[in-house]
Design an enzyme around this catalytic site. Structure first.
Site, mmCIF file in Angstrom:
data_model
loop_
_atom_site.group_PDB
_atom_site.id
_atom_site.type_symbol
_atom_site.label_atom_id
_atom_site.label_comp_id
_atom_site.label_asym_id
_atom_site.label_seq_id
_atom_site.Cartn_x
_atom_site.Cartn_y
_atom_site.Cartn_z
ATOM 1 N N CYS A 67 7.904 30.140 -55.533
ATOM 2 C CA CYS A 67 7.457 29.853 -56.901
ATOM 3 C C CYS A 67 6.293 30.796 -57.170
ATOM 4 C CB CYS A 67 7.099 28.394 -57.062
ATOM 5 S SG CYS A 67 5.905 27.762 -55.869
ATOM 6 N N ARG A 91 6.063 23.664 -56.165
ATOM 7 C CA ARG A 91 7.464 23.594 -56.623
ATOM 8 C C ARG A 91 8.423 23.952 -55.497
ATOM 9 N NH1 ARG A 91 6.167 27.123 -61.955
ATOM 10 N NH2 ARG A 91 4.520 27.812 -60.514
ATOM 11 N N ASP A 139 4.194 25.160 -63.471
ATOM 12 C CA ASP A 139 3.219 24.902 -62.398
ATOM 13 C C ASP A 139 2.604 23.514 -62.547
ATOM 14 O OD1 ASP A 139 1.657 25.333 -60.176
ATOM 15 O OD2 ASP A 139 0.097 26.418 -61.283
ATOM 16 N N ASP A 167 2.763 29.984 -55.932
ATOM 17 C CA ASP A 167 2.004 29.976 -54.671
ATOM 18 C C ASP A 167 2.870 29.658 -53.475
ATOM 19 O OD1 ASP A 167 2.524 27.345 -55.155
ATOM 20 O OD2 ASP A 167 0.426 26.731 -55.357
#
Length: 1001
Positions: free
Chosen positions: A931, A937, A899, A933
């Site tokens: 990912c 990514r 993250d 949230d």
């Protein structure tokens, strides 16, 4: 005139190497007429044949003899005959063999002949019908020859003075001749040596020997027998011959003194060597030169007294008195002393006890011979001569290893009754020796003392192994009645060769010859003493020739070991080992075998090390090349920024030439016929076997897909990269502008509702109302259409290319699989681990094994492949229990992207992207990307993939910042950090470089 031919041939003849025990006469087949060698071996001639002297070996001819001749042998032919006899002897042939007869007959066929008027012949072996007159003639002639021999050879042995006596002459009594049946004692020493040579055996009854056998004694000059001329070796030969001659004398029943050492049958015994004689008679205490009992005067007085005290001397006839004077003069060293002692008193001698009676065939002659006083005295003096040879022979013997004996022959006594042996028994290989041993010590006995007999049986217990040591030199040939005799079992031995191992490998022949010459010098023997000298690697091998010293190979090896330092100093070589081995086992000596083994081991070791170093070097080189490829691209891009007018222009021109030369046709993709495909079809263009469940495999670098990028696209990409590299602040300015960008419209009222708030993982990333995925509420377990997922449109607003969503929560797992089913999705891209630093990033929404049921959707895990340490691939069967439909879903899980961060390298993510696109190729459904949230990514991955897909499709223009704004219009927070944006630029640059390399050249 030189020495007689038989003497020269047989003196030079080495002992035979026994191949096997002699075969019986019956086994040799029928005797051939005209056989050669009858002068030296009886039994050759048939019953109707006689032995004729041909001047060389003797020839068997039928009676009556009509054709007699002698061979005239030139020196060259004499040498050739010598070599031929040596070869036959070493091979093991005897006169009995037909091969020997043929070879010798062929050699004699080329010699000139001198025909005689009268032949000289003798009867067959053991025949008692000899001519009595001829035998008497040679009996007297033998005595004359002995007198002359003693006169010549005693000064040569340094026992007496070399000045001959004036009255040392003898005449021949033609009227007194011995009776027939006389024994076969040799007339003189040289005749004895000739008759006891290795290849020949003396006949049982004497033939009339030619006159030329006696002539050398009267024609030899004094200087020919000088010790200064002949040296120690000739002395040793003469000592051995004299000792053996004295041992050959046969006594009668009433002899005053026994005159022989080995009482044999008709065959003469093996002559004792000087070494054996020195061992037979133990030397008296002290040095021979310093002992007062060993001076010449005492010896002469004792000999002359024994001669003059004979009771029958006064009754001798005139002719016999001259014979006695002849013998006395032959042994005197001083004429005055001899005349003074010639009238002294003699010592009393008593005959020693006799264990065996004389042979019946010889009794008459011996009884008549006992009455001859001269015969008695000559034989007694011959025995005394043996004692002299015992004491005076030892100083002349070589020192060192000559007395060492390595090989032994087992001696067995025979107690068989006395009988006459047949011809078959004579050749049976076990030789019977009837012997009685007498020893008289002239130097230690007192006057009037009775001599003590010493039995041969007692002496053989300690001395026999030494006397009969060398079975290869001379072979005992006497056979007779076995009563009280000895049985010698002569065992054939394998030919042995000695070797001396040096530290020089290879050893030069010159060095090997020098080493053997030095060994000969230490042993005081000539260089010809060693035969068959060869060099094998670091070793020199040799054989010991026949020699009068009875020296064996073991003696030479011991001498070389004892004088190792002297040999090394003289030759400059390092002697490692010496020993004896059979001839067939000399190819690999111990040092050679050890050296070859060590050489192989060292060679294999070096080869192994070289292979290991080669593998390590190749691996290091490959690693360096792959590691530097990334930096080469950066250097190239840096060069473009530093001098855009050079490299950039050249690269662009090269790209233009390539695209103009080859313009690939647009590939037509077949229509998508089914959303349900097998696992195997997802990983390859064609059919391939489905991987096994939960198996792991290594990853491979996926080559970039063939692009349709044209010249204008290449120009656009190079210009965009050139602008970013030239303007260092452009990246920061772009990122600041992106952070200030606000999407319109950006309302998120549905996501903010109270019933939907628990379904959001992060309040910073909420779906826009105008851009969210709507679920079918009638199929939802909560009767709700909300899920935190946003469709991402590319070029077709009706069909989204991606669905960006958050990682499922425990409460939203059923909604997630409902979205997968309703959107027709077949590929899921997961870019986060399940947890980071103890913080849960995503719920485990798939089964570890078997299947799980989420509302009406059954998920069955089919396989799990670990492609590399960065990502793995899972395959599921998704079944709708309401409709009983089944689909295949593939999940690509990237593990090394955390993250708010970026992957460790762009290469791993680009390989991951290629793997995803290969599975997705040919499909029209969206790709679900999530990912934690569903923004940072996920947005970076979607940005990279979207830009590269546009480039691959031949987009006319490209703007990464504008593309990111387009993504943020559909979902907030896409690409959350500047590092993620910069990573996207770098990934695009590397993929462009890979596409350019993949273009056809």
């Amino acid at each position: 005139m030189g020495p007689p031919l038989p003497l020269l041939l047989l003196l030079l003849l080495p002992p035979p190497l026994p191949r096997a025990l002699p075969a019986p006469a019956s086994a040799r087949g029928r005797q051939l007429p005209g056989r050669l060698g009858c002068l030296f071996e009886d039994g050759l001639c048939g019953s109707l044949e006689t032995c004729v002297n041909d001047g060389v070996f003797g020839r068997c001819q039928k009676v009556p003899v009509m054709d007699t001749y002698r061979y005239e042998v030139p020196p060259g032919a004499l040498l050739h005959l010598k070599v031929t006899l040596q070869k036959l002897s070493r091979t093991g042939f005897t006169w009995q063999d037909d091969y020997t007869q043929r070879v010798i007959a062929q050699e004699l066929a080329n010699l000139p002949k001198a025909y005689l008027w009268h032949g000289e012949a003798s009867g067959p072996a053991r025949s008692l019908q000899q001519n009595a007159d001829n035998e008497k003639w040679f009996s007297l002639e033998r005595e004359v020859a002995l007198a002359k021999t003693l006169r010549r050879y005693l000064p040569y042995l340094e026992l007496l003075s070399q000045t001959p006596t004036a009255n040392a002459h003898s005449r021949i009594d033609h009227e007194t001749r011995p009776a027939k049946g006389e024994d076969s004692s040799p007339e003189n020493i040289l005749t004895y040596v000739a008759h006891t040579s290795a290849l020949t055996y003396p006949p049982a009854t004497r033939a009339k020997y030619p006159d030329n056998l006696l002539r050398p004694f009267s024609r030899l000059q004094p200087d020919e027998l000088s010790p200064k001329v002949d040296g120690d070796i000739d002395k040793q030969k003469l000592i051995a011959a004299l000792g053996a001659y004295t041992a050959q004398r046969l006594p009668g029943e009433n002899d005053p003194e026994p005159r022989y050492l080995v009482h044999g049958s008709a065959r003469a015994p093996r002559p004792f060597s000087a070494t054996a004689l020195s061992q037979r008679w133990p030397p008296p205490p002290g040095d021979a030169k310093d002992s007062p009992s060993m001076d010449d005067d005492t010896l002469l007085q004792s000999l002359l007294k024994d001669l003059q005290q004979n009771s029958e001397v006064d009754r001798l006839g005139p002719l016999k008195e001259e014979k006695a004077d002849s013998v006395a003069g032959a042994i005197q060293s001083d004429p005055a002393e001899g005349s003074q002692e010639s009238h002294g008193r003699g010592a009393e001698g008593q005959p020693r006890e006799q264990t065996d009676a004389p042979e019946t065939m010889l009794q008459d002659h011996r009884l008549s011979e006992v009455d001859d006083p001269v015969y008695k005295e000559v034989n007694r003096l011959s025995f005394q001569l043996g004692d002299l040879l015992k004491d005076y022979g030892s100083p002349l013997l070589p020192e060192g290893p000559l007395l060492e004996k390595s090989s032994r022959e087992e001696i067995k006594k025979s107690e068989q009754p006395e009988e006459v042996l047949s011809s078959e028994e004579e050749t049976a290989g076990v030789e019977h020796v009837r012997s009685r041993t007498y020893s008289k010590d002239l130097f230690e006995r007192k006057p009037n003392s009775e001599p003590q007999p010493r039995r041969l049986e007692d002496q053989f217990q300690n001395r026999a192994p030494e006397l009969w040591e060398d079975e290869e030199s001379l072979k005992l040939a006497a056979q007779g009645p076995p009563s009280g005799g000895l049985q010698l079992e002569v065992q054939p031995s394998e030919e042995q060769q000695g070797y001396i191992l040096t530290g020089n490998n290879p050893l030069s022949p010159e060095k090997g010859k020098q080493l053997m010459d030095q060994v000969a010098h230490i042993l005081r023997v000539p260089s010809s003493f060693f035969a068959d000298i060869k060099v094998l690697g670091p070793a020199v091998t040799f054989k010991v020739s026949a020699n009068i010293q009875n020296m064996t190979t073991a003696d030479v090896i011991k001498a070389a070991a004892d004088n190792k330092d002297q040999l090394e100093k003289a030759t400059g070589l390092t002697i490692l080992q010496s020993g004896i081995r059979p001839k067939g086992k000399l190819k690999l000596l111990p040092h050679q075998e050890e050296q070859e083994d060590s050489t192989k081991f060292i060679l294999l070791t070096f080869l192994s090390i070289a292979c290991i170093l080669g593998v390590l070097l190749a691996s290091s080189l490959a690693y360096c090349l792959r590691h530097n490829s990334h930096y080469k691209l950066k250097d190239k891009l840096s060069g473009l920024g530093a001098d855009p007018s050079a490299d950039a222009t050249e690269a662009y021109q090269e790209l233009c030439r390539q695209r103009m030369a080859i313009r690939p046709q647009d590939r037509s993709e077949g229509p998508h016929t089914s959303r349900i495909n097998s696992v195997s079809s997802q990983f390859s263009d064609g059919p391939m076997p489905s991987p096994s469940a939960r198996s792991s495999t290594s990853s491979w670098s996926e080559e970039p897909v063939q692009s349709n990028m044209d010249i204008s696209t290449g120009h656009m990409i190079l210009a965009y990269m050139e602008d970013h590299l030239k303007n260092k602040n452009r990246l920061e300015k772009e990122w600041e502008a992106l952070c200030a960008y606000q999407a319109e419209p950006n309302s998120s009222l549905v996501a903010q509702r109270e019933e939907n708030a628990p379904k959001n993982r992060s309040l910073a990333v909420l779906t826009y109302d105008h851009s969210r995925i709507l679920l079918k509420s009638q199929n939802s377990h909560g009767s709700s259409d909300y899920i935190n997922a946003s469709p991402i449109m590319d070029h077709d607003p009706r069909n989204p290319a991606y669905i960006a969503t958050q990682g499922p929560l425990p409460a939203t797992v059923a909604d997630f699989w409902q979205m997968v089913w309703e959107s027709g999705c077949a590929v899921i891209v997961m870019l986060t681990p399940l947890s980071e630093n103890g913080v849960r990033q995503c719920h485990h929404y798939w089964p570890d094994e078997g299947s799980n049921l989420y509302h009406v959707y059954e998920v069955n895990l089919v396989s799990e492949h670990i492609w590399c340490q960065d990502f793995l691939v899972r395959s599921f069967y998704l079944k709708n229990l309401q409709t009983n439909e089944t689909r295949t879903v593939t999940q690509f899980h990237f593990l090394s992207w955390y993250d708010q961060g970026v992957p460790s390298s762009t290469r791993s993510l680009l390989d991951f992207r290629r793997k995803v696109n290969k599975c997705y190729r040919g499909r029209s459904c969206p790709i679900i990307v999530h990912c934690s949230d569903g923004a940072g990514r996920s947005g970076t991955y979607v940005l990279i993939d979207m830009v590269l897909n546009k480039m691959a499709k031949g987009a006319k223009e490209i703007d990464i910042a504008a593309t990111l704004e387009h993504l943020r219009d559909q979902r907030p927070g896409m690409v959350q950090t500047k590092e993620q944006f910069e990573f996207a630029l770098t990934a695009v640059a590397e993929e462009v470089n890979a596409i350019l390399k993949a273009l056809p050249q």
